[in-house]
Structure formats: structure tokens, C-alpha cells
Design an enzyme around this catalytic site. Sequence first.
Site, PDB file in Angstrom:
ATOM      1  NE  ARG A 102     115.109  33.635  42.771  1.00  0.00           N
ATOM      2  CZ  ARG A 102     116.265  34.165  42.390  1.00  0.00           C
ATOM      3  NH1 ARG A 102     116.304  35.156  41.527  1.00  0.00           N
ATOM      4  NH2 ARG A 102     117.387  33.736  42.896  1.00  0.00           N
TER       5      ARG A 102
ATOM      6  CG  ASN B 285     115.375  32.253  51.253  1.00  0.00           C
ATOM      7  OD1 ASN B 285     115.866  31.192  51.660  1.00  0.00           O
ATOM      8  ND2 ASN B 285     115.433  32.610  49.985  1.00  0.00           N
TER       9      ASN B 285
ATOM     10  CD  GLU C  93     119.287  28.330  47.484  1.00  0.00           C
ATOM     11  OE1 GLU C  93     118.290  28.988  47.820  1.00  0.00           O
ATOM     12  OE2 GLU C  93     119.500  27.959  46.310  1.00  0.00           O
TER      13      GLU C  93
ATOM     14  NE  ARG D 141     111.048  24.893  50.130  1.00  0.00           N
ATOM     15  CZ  ARG D 141     112.009  25.504  49.461  1.00  0.00           C
ATOM     16  NH1 ARG D 141     113.097  25.942  50.062  1.00  0.00           N
ATOM     17  NH2 ARG D 141     111.913  25.686  48.149  1.00  0.00           N
TER      18      ARG D 141
ATOM     19  CG  ASP E 179     116.294  25.738  41.892  1.00  0.00           C
ATOM     20  OD1 ASP E 179     115.092  25.660  42.162  1.00  0.00           O
ATOM     21  OD2 ASP E 179     117.002  26.716  42.211  1.00  0.00           O
TER      22      ASP E 179
ATOM     23  CD  GLU F  25     114.358  30.975  40.668  1.00  0.00           C
ATOM     24  OE1 GLU F  25     113.549  30.307  41.349  1.00  0.00           O
ATOM     25  OE2 GLU F  25     115.555  31.096  40.977  1.00  0.00           O
TER      26      GLU F  25
HETATM   27  O1  GCW Z   1     115.531  28.366  42.991  1.00  0.00           O
HETATM   28  C1  GCW Z   1     116.058  28.859  44.161  1.00  0.00           C
HETATM   29  C2  GCW Z   1     115.754  30.314  44.111  1.00  0.00           C
HETATM   30  C3  GCW Z   1     115.760  30.945  45.476  1.00  0.00           C
HETATM   31  C4  GCW Z   1     114.841  30.134  46.377  1.00  0.00           C
HETATM   32  C5  GCW Z   1     115.346  28.704  46.444  1.00  0.00           C
HETATM   33  C6  GCW Z   1     114.459  27.806  47.304  1.00  0.00           C
HETATM   34  C7  GCW Z   1     113.458  30.891  48.164  1.00  0.00           C
HETATM   35  O2  GCW Z   1     116.667  30.937  43.257  1.00  0.00           O
HETATM   36  O3  GCW Z   1     115.314  32.271  45.343  1.00  0.00           O
HETATM   37  O4  GCW Z   1     114.742  30.691  47.652  1.00  0.00           O
HETATM   38  O5  GCW Z   1     115.349  28.168  45.154  1.00  0.00           O
HETATM   39  O6  GCW Z   1     113.623  27.128  46.737  1.00  0.00           O
HETATM   40  O7  GCW Z   1     114.617  27.792  48.506  1.00  0.00           O
END
Ligand code: GCW
Length: 738
Positions: free
Chosen positions: A201, A243, A324, A357, A398, A426
Site C-alpha cells: 500500500r 505482514n 488475513e 493489532r 478498514d 490505500e
Molecule cells: O487494509 C488492509 C490492506 C492490507 C493490510 C491490512 C492490515 C498490511 O489491504 O494490505 O495488510 O489492511 O492492516 O493488516
Amino acid sequence: MKLRSPFPCPLFVKRLPGRVLPLLALLAAGMLRAQPGGAASYDLWLRFDRVQNPALLGAYREAFGGIWMDPQGPTQQVIWDELTRGLGSLLGQSPEKRPTPNGSNLLLVATADKLPPEVRSQLSLDQLREEGFLIRQLQAGANSRLVLTALEDKGLLYGAYRLLRLLQTERPIAGVNLLDAPKTALRMLNHWDNLDRTVERGYAGASIWNWHTLPGYIDPRYADYARANASLGINATVVTNVNANALVLTAPYLEKVKALAGVMRPYGIRLFLTARFSAPIEIGGLATADPLDPAVIAWWQSKADEIYALIPDFGGFVVKANSEGQPGPQNYGRSHLEGANMLADALAPHGGLLIWRAFVYSEHDPTDRAKQAYSEFLPYDGQFRDNVLLQVKNGPIDFQPREPVHPLFGAMKKTPLVMEFQITKEYLGFATHLVFLPKLFEEVLQTDTWQQGEGSTVARVVDGSLYGHTLSGMAGVANIGSDLNWTGHPFGQADWYGFGRLAWDPGLKAGALAEEWIRSTLGNDPEMVETIKKLLLDSREAVVNYMMPLGLHHLFDTGHHYGPGPWVGNLSRPEWNPVYYHQASPEGVGFDRTPTGSNAVAQYALPLANKYGNLDSCPEEFLLWFHHLPWDYRMKSGATLWDALGLKYQEGVESVRQITATWESLQGKIEPELYQQVQMLLNIQQEEARWWKDACMRYFQTFSKLPFPEGMEPPQHSLEYYQSLKFPYAPGTRPSWN
Ligand code: GCW
């Protein structure tokens, strides 16, 4: 797969040859680097151009005839360098170094314990707070002595930057008495930067961290980065993506991390890393990462020992777990609580923090995604170790252009919550669109959660004062990359700036921050300041209106999140599909989060739950976030929902046109390169705003079956055209997510 651009000949290309190509040639030749002082450029808000106002210049020159300071240690050396360089350039003459604290027209810089007793006795030093500072003029007129003092070097550093900003923004210095201290403990950037220098992002080039050449080569940019952050009061940075890649915890990488931490240290910045929960398997050779397994516990303890032996002021870990696809304690039938506490125990002996988180949602959980983090974490309140902070995104989905606040704010009473904002855009048009984010941040921070009665604002949750937490913090997902101007869009610098200032004091106002940024970056011309300020403040509502007005959310195209994709409904996880969020059908549109629907409203304190849940009191901007309504629903204006939607989209498009016209009115007042760059980007933004309106209204019309309202420009293309657009190389995307 069809590859087509929405615009037959992109404006960007059309405009290139005339004026930009020579600039690009210069860039390629590395010549622009030699003149980094251009507006909104590499220098960020740390330009120290000569003060223009003659009366003020005279007063400043008089006040800063000399500096008394005896720099001790690396941080004080930074302070000395900044003050002498900054003042020299602002005043057009360097202040002399004075050997004694006596005399007039003098700036005294020292921690409180080193001030001469005669000076100390004139100041109320008991009001100084950790990391805070005092800037105070002792005598007026020709005998002026200005004191900059603090309890510790870090406070002096922040005070030095504040002092310089007073001059940059042309504030009077006579009688100055400025006592300030940060309201939050952790003021932090989160980099979603990968070890291969891609940035998840990220829209401003490659990662600034060159892991390949570290630790031997220290890019001067690292110190420039630290300096920019310190000037805002940012005191922590997480240099790796949530990630996470376990490799960063191996010995060779830790040497690189140590080198970076060494650059940050004089600027008061502690370095954090993201910890991949499965690291004991991936780099530790263990068969499991079960947080209750003794070998796993021992592995993390010895890893923490190893890190702290190298970096004694290491901040700690940030962890994205069971989210995720990231590994986490739930892979072993353990809870988030057990996972977080295990890592917290490994860090605790060294004074490290564990930031966990709360961004979790599961494809196996059929309940509304907006409810899942609250349901997951609230039961653990009070059970986390003392060195654990829970990092919560500002809204429950988000980083959408507009969301109601995350229901955990205020509800989670015994656990310090770190606010997570996204500075990178993003979901806001990447680095192409001009959207002044402090306006969004302010809206969130000023929201009253009502959890302790009226006045329980999110700002008070975040600064810890609502529940008396000493640990507190704010994190921003960085918008920084290797681009010459750091942020891609030159005005992205204002978002970094505003975030840093709000992290220091979550009560600050977006308007004041816009003005500070403009004055310190672009200059003090009053008409220019007022014009750009208005443009910045209008820009956030514009993007909400042209992307997803009236509470619509997550209408983005798959994976890359560039452009509209409200029709997407075929992704493996239901809650990754826009159709999940808008619920459009011939009957109506919107997500019912009232008791007749998912009842997400019940996660808010009663006054808020009632306000959002009741159609009469639900603010229009959250209407379709909380309610599913028929297309012919009558809005307060008397218009039908369908007409109101079309007109809001149109309003968004008109706002960008207006912003562009306002910008164009500044031609001649702005440095030509910056003027042109922003103008070209605004032209793209106009096209893309129209694209959003046209694509979404065309799509929703397949359900409403109603004509577009009068006053809405009809779409330029068919729905099939918009659906055919593909962007396989949109920046910032993880390849696996395309
Ligand atoms: O908004 C989403 C994004 C992911 C991101 C995730 C997060 C780092 O699309 O790219 O991953 O949030 O905050 O973990």
C-alpha cells in the site's frame, strides 16, 4: 484479460512533453538532488527560508544575537546543529556562540538542571513534563534572554524544532511563554515495508530502507527521515510490514536493524519490528509456534535477549496475528490473549512493549465483519500484561474514506489502545488524489464515544486520560517512499505532518495544522495561506462524496483497491466483496446494522447506539452504513435516496473541479514545478472522481431502475466498459492479492 485505461489518452501523458520532460531529464541526471530546497520537496516542512516580514526579521535578529549552549552528547549535538543552521538561514546571519549565559539578545539552551540558578529561579520548572519543554522570554526589549529548557535532551530537541517553527510561521517572539509536552507516550509510524523494498500500500516509490547495503552503508536519508519525524515529536518507528517476514529476526538482519536504530537514537526515536508469530518454526527450527509450548517460550525469550544485547533501547514488537492469513496463536487452539502475553513476557525484562493489532476478521465467522474485532477482544480486557497495547484501526472495517469510530474505543477500559490511522492512501486514490487527512483524523478523534458520559472523546481514549493509562499511543501507516519528495503527491507531506502533530496532541485542530504546514513548507503569503488552507480542508469531504457518499463503504475494486468495483461479488471470502457491504437489490441499498439487522449499533454506548440506530437521528453521512433503505426513501431534504445519492456523487466531482480552479488561481504565487505537478495531479483526480460517480451510479441503476437525477451529469460510458477495466500493475499491491 482486457487491459484498458479508463481514459483514452491519459492527461498525464498529454501533458508530459511540454514542460515536464526537461524536468525528468534533470531528475535522471541527478541534478534536482542538488537543489532540494524547492517547495514541498525533499526538505519537507524543514525549509528555513529567510524571514520575509521586515519588522519580524528585525525583532528576531535582535532576539537571537547569540546562543549559549554547551552541547553534550549526540542529541544535544543535533539540537545545536539545527538551531545554528536553522536560525542562520531564517535570519540571514548566524547567531554567535556565547561563552556565558549572561548578557542580552541571547538564547539559552540547557536542561533544567544545567540552567544558571538565577535563571532557574525565574521559571516555574515544576510544570515541565517528560519529553516536554518550555520556551520563555525572560526580559522584554533589548535585554531579551530567551530560554529553551526541558527535563531531558528529548524535550530540548522538540523545543528546538518548535522554536524554529515559530520563526518559520512568523509568530511574534516577544513575551513568548510556551510550555508544551506530548499527550501520548507512543507517537509512531508503521512502515508496511518489505525486506525486498516493496511497500504494501505504498505509492511513493520503493522502501527507504535499503536492507541490502545495511549495515555497512548508512544512507544519509535515514537521518533526514529521523530529523523530520523528531521535528513533529514522533518517537517510534516500526520499520517492517505487519505482514511480517521472520528473516528480519535473524542475526544478519538484526545487525542491519542495529545500524538503523543507531541513526534514530539521537533523534529520540525507538525502533520496533514486526514479529511473525511462526518465526520459531521458520527461523528457529522448532516444530511448533504454540505460545504455551516451553520451547517456543524459551525461543522468544532468547530472541528478545539477543535483540536487546544489540539494541538496548529497542522498542518491542508489533504483531498481526490470525488476520488475513497471518499465523497466530489460534493456529494452535490458543487465544489472542495467550499469544500476546507470551510475547509480552519475553520483552518485559528489557522494558519492551508488545503491540497487538485488533485488525481481525474471519471468513468462518458469518457475523458482520464490523463487529468481529470487538467481540474477539473485549472479553480479554483487564487480562493483558502491563506492557501490552492493543492497536485498533480508526473504524471497524478498514480505513474507508469515512467510517464511524471503532466500537472498541472507550469500551476497552483496562487496556491501553493505540489508534491506528492510515497515512498512505490505500482507499483514498493512492498518491494521486489530494485529500488532506488530518481532517479525517480530527473527525475521528473528536467523536464522543459516551462510554463515560459526555466528553469521552476518542482523543481522550487515545491519550490515556479517560481511563488513566500512562501507556498510550497513536500509530500511522506511513506514506513515505524513495520518491524525491518522500510522499509521491507533494501534499502527502501535509498528511505525515498532521499525523505527527496529532499524535503529539490528539486535541489539535485540522485547520491550525493545515496552516502550520503551509507556512512552514510553502511560505507565509497571507492570500496563498488562506487559499490553500481552504482547499485542503475541503478536500476530504470531496473524496467521500465522489467515492462513497451517504455511508457507503468498501466499493473498491479487488486487491489493488484502485478505482470502483461495486459489482465485485466473486471473491473467496464474502467480506472481501463490495456486494457484501452495499447490499444493493431492487428493494434498496445499505447495510442494516440496527437490531433488525446485524445489530452492530449495540457495540456502542447507548447514546451513540440510539443516534446511529434511529433513522431520525442518524447523521446522513452514516445513513447507509447503518441502514438498508428503499431507493425511494425520503431524505430530510425531501429528495429520494436515489436522487440524493446521484447528487452527492455529483457534488464530489464538482468539489474537485472547484479545488482545481482554486489551485489555478494561485498560478504565479507558487513555485512553477510544484504548481504544475499539483495541477496535473488534480486533473487526474477530476477524471477519476467522474469515473467513480459514473461507474457506481451506472451499477446501482441496475437495481433502482430509476433515471439519473436532474443535475447529475450522465455517465460517459456503459457499465460493461467500467467493469472491463483492469489494473494488473496498480502500485502497492501484494502480487498474491491480484
Ligand atoms: O487494509 C488492509 C490492506 C492490507 C493490510 C491490512 C492490515 C498490511 O489491504 O494490505 O495488510 O489492511 O492492516 O493488516
